[in-house]
Design an enzyme around this catalytic site. Structure first.
Site, PDB file in Angstrom:
ATOM      1  N   LYS A   1       0.855  -1.162  -0.053  1.00  0.00           N
ATOM      2  CA  LYS A   1       0.158  -0.179  -0.165  1.00  0.00           C
ATOM      3  C   LYS A   1       0.745   1.410  -0.059  1.00  0.00           C
ATOM      4  O   LYS A   1       0.623   2.228  -0.561  1.00  0.00           O
ATOM      5  CB  LYS A   1      -0.845   0.070   1.125  1.00  0.00           C
ATOM      6  CG  LYS A   1      -1.898  -1.036   1.178  1.00  0.00           C
ATOM      7  CD  LYS A   1      -2.767  -1.234   2.504  1.00  0.00           C
ATOM      8  CE  LYS A   1      -3.908  -2.137   2.352  1.00  0.00           C
ATOM      9  NZ  LYS A   1      -4.775  -2.373   3.726  1.00  0.00           N
TER      10      LYS A   1
ATOM     11  N   SER B   1      -0.746   0.608   6.174  1.00  0.00           N
ATOM     12  CA  SER B   1      -0.992  -0.342   7.146  1.00  0.00           C
ATOM     13  C   SER B   1      -2.115  -1.214   6.776  1.00  0.00           C
ATOM     14  O   SER B   1      -2.560  -1.214   5.973  1.00  0.00           O
ATOM     15  CB  SER B   1      -1.576   0.560   8.358  1.00  0.00           C
ATOM     16  OG  SER B   1      -1.591   0.011   9.536  1.00  0.00           O
ATOM     17  N   ASP B   2      -1.815  -2.385   7.384  1.00  0.00           N
ATOM     18  CA  ASP B   2      -2.633  -3.573   7.301  1.00  0.00           C
ATOM     19  C   ASP B   2      -3.001  -4.310   8.471  1.00  0.00           C
ATOM     20  O   ASP B   2      -2.077  -4.344   9.373  1.00  0.00           O
ATOM     21  CB  ASP B   2      -2.500  -4.285   6.017  1.00  0.00           C
ATOM     22  CG  ASP B   2      -3.624  -5.264   5.839  1.00  0.00           C
ATOM     23  OD1 ASP B   2      -4.366  -4.677   5.110  1.00  0.00           O
ATOM     24  OD2 ASP B   2      -3.534  -6.410   6.083  1.00  0.00           O
ATOM     25  N   GLN B   3      -4.271  -4.930   8.780  1.00  0.00           N
ATOM     26  CA  GLN B   3      -4.417  -5.826   9.931  1.00  0.00           C
ATOM     27  C   GLN B   3      -5.093  -7.055   9.540  1.00  0.00           C
ATOM     28  O   GLN B   3      -5.965  -6.990   8.573  1.00  0.00           O
ATOM     29  CB  GLN B   3      -5.274  -4.938  11.060  1.00  0.00           C
ATOM     30  CG  GLN B   3      -5.614  -5.663  12.326  1.00  0.00           C
ATOM     31  CD  GLN B   3      -6.587  -4.981  13.196  1.00  0.00           C
ATOM     32  OE1 GLN B   3      -7.681  -4.713  12.781  1.00  0.00           O
ATOM     33  NE2 GLN B   3      -5.917  -4.332  14.329  1.00  0.00           N
TER      34      GLN B   3
END
Length: 191
Positions: A52, A68-70
């Protein structure tokens, strides 16, 4: 100061980054978020956070870009955003009485820098009845949240415990790690 860009349209991440009081723009990263075959949840979160940030940095030369990623990790299985009520109820039934590890990765891409960090948040869900799950989902409608729980809202009532060294990580952007990465990129939140 170079422009700061958040590679996300998530209102949760925008609210969190806003706490740092740095001017920023939010830009959709337009990245395929499909899991690769055999990819572990932690690796998926890291790969997507960096992808991203890189995707947006490629369109905004000279900017400092945060991605960011979760991913919710239930015994090595990636649990994503449910999208609708039935899927959310199924997720919460599976997580009832269990520990889920939320893997939250943050990446910063800037001229001369591409760095990533990950925060693990261990969440112990209490034993949940069907009635409690349904009442929660109707009240909070967390269909855009990994693991179907908004801990910053009524979702906290689903939990027995949360363990983390970066308290904002569970909401979707680990700000302690974000600050450290921004400093590496030459941006000091306290300047």
């Amino acid at each position: 100061m170079p422009p700061l860009i958040l590679a996300s349209t998530s209102r949760y991440r925008q609210e969190l980054l806003g706490r740092l009081r740095l001017p920023f723009e939010a830009v959709a990263p337009e990245v395929d978020e499909a899991r690769l075959p055999g990819e572990a949840p932690a690796a998926l979160a890291e790969r997507l956070a960096l992808a991203k940030a890189r995707a947006v940095a490629a369109r905004h030369a000279g900017a400092v870009v945060i991605g960011s990623d979760q991913v919710a990790d239930l015994d090595g299985e990636a649990i994503g955003k449910p999208g609708h009520h039935e899927a959310a109820a199924a997720q919460l039934r599976r997580m009832s009485g269990r520990v889920v590890v939320f893997q939250t990765a943050v990446a910063v891409v800037a001229p001369g820098l591409a760095a990533i960090e990950r925060a693990e948040v261990r969440v112990r869900f209490r034993d949940l009845s069907a009635a409690a799950i349904d009442a929660y989902l109707r009240a909070d409608q967390p269909y855009d949240c990994a693991g179907s729980a908004k801990v910053e809202s009524l979702g906290v009532a689903l939990l027995e415990a949360v363990e983390s060294d970066d308290p904002t990580a569970l909401v979707g952007l680990p700000l302690i790690r974000t600050c450290a990465l921004l400093r590496r990129a030459g941006l000091e939140p306290l300047a």
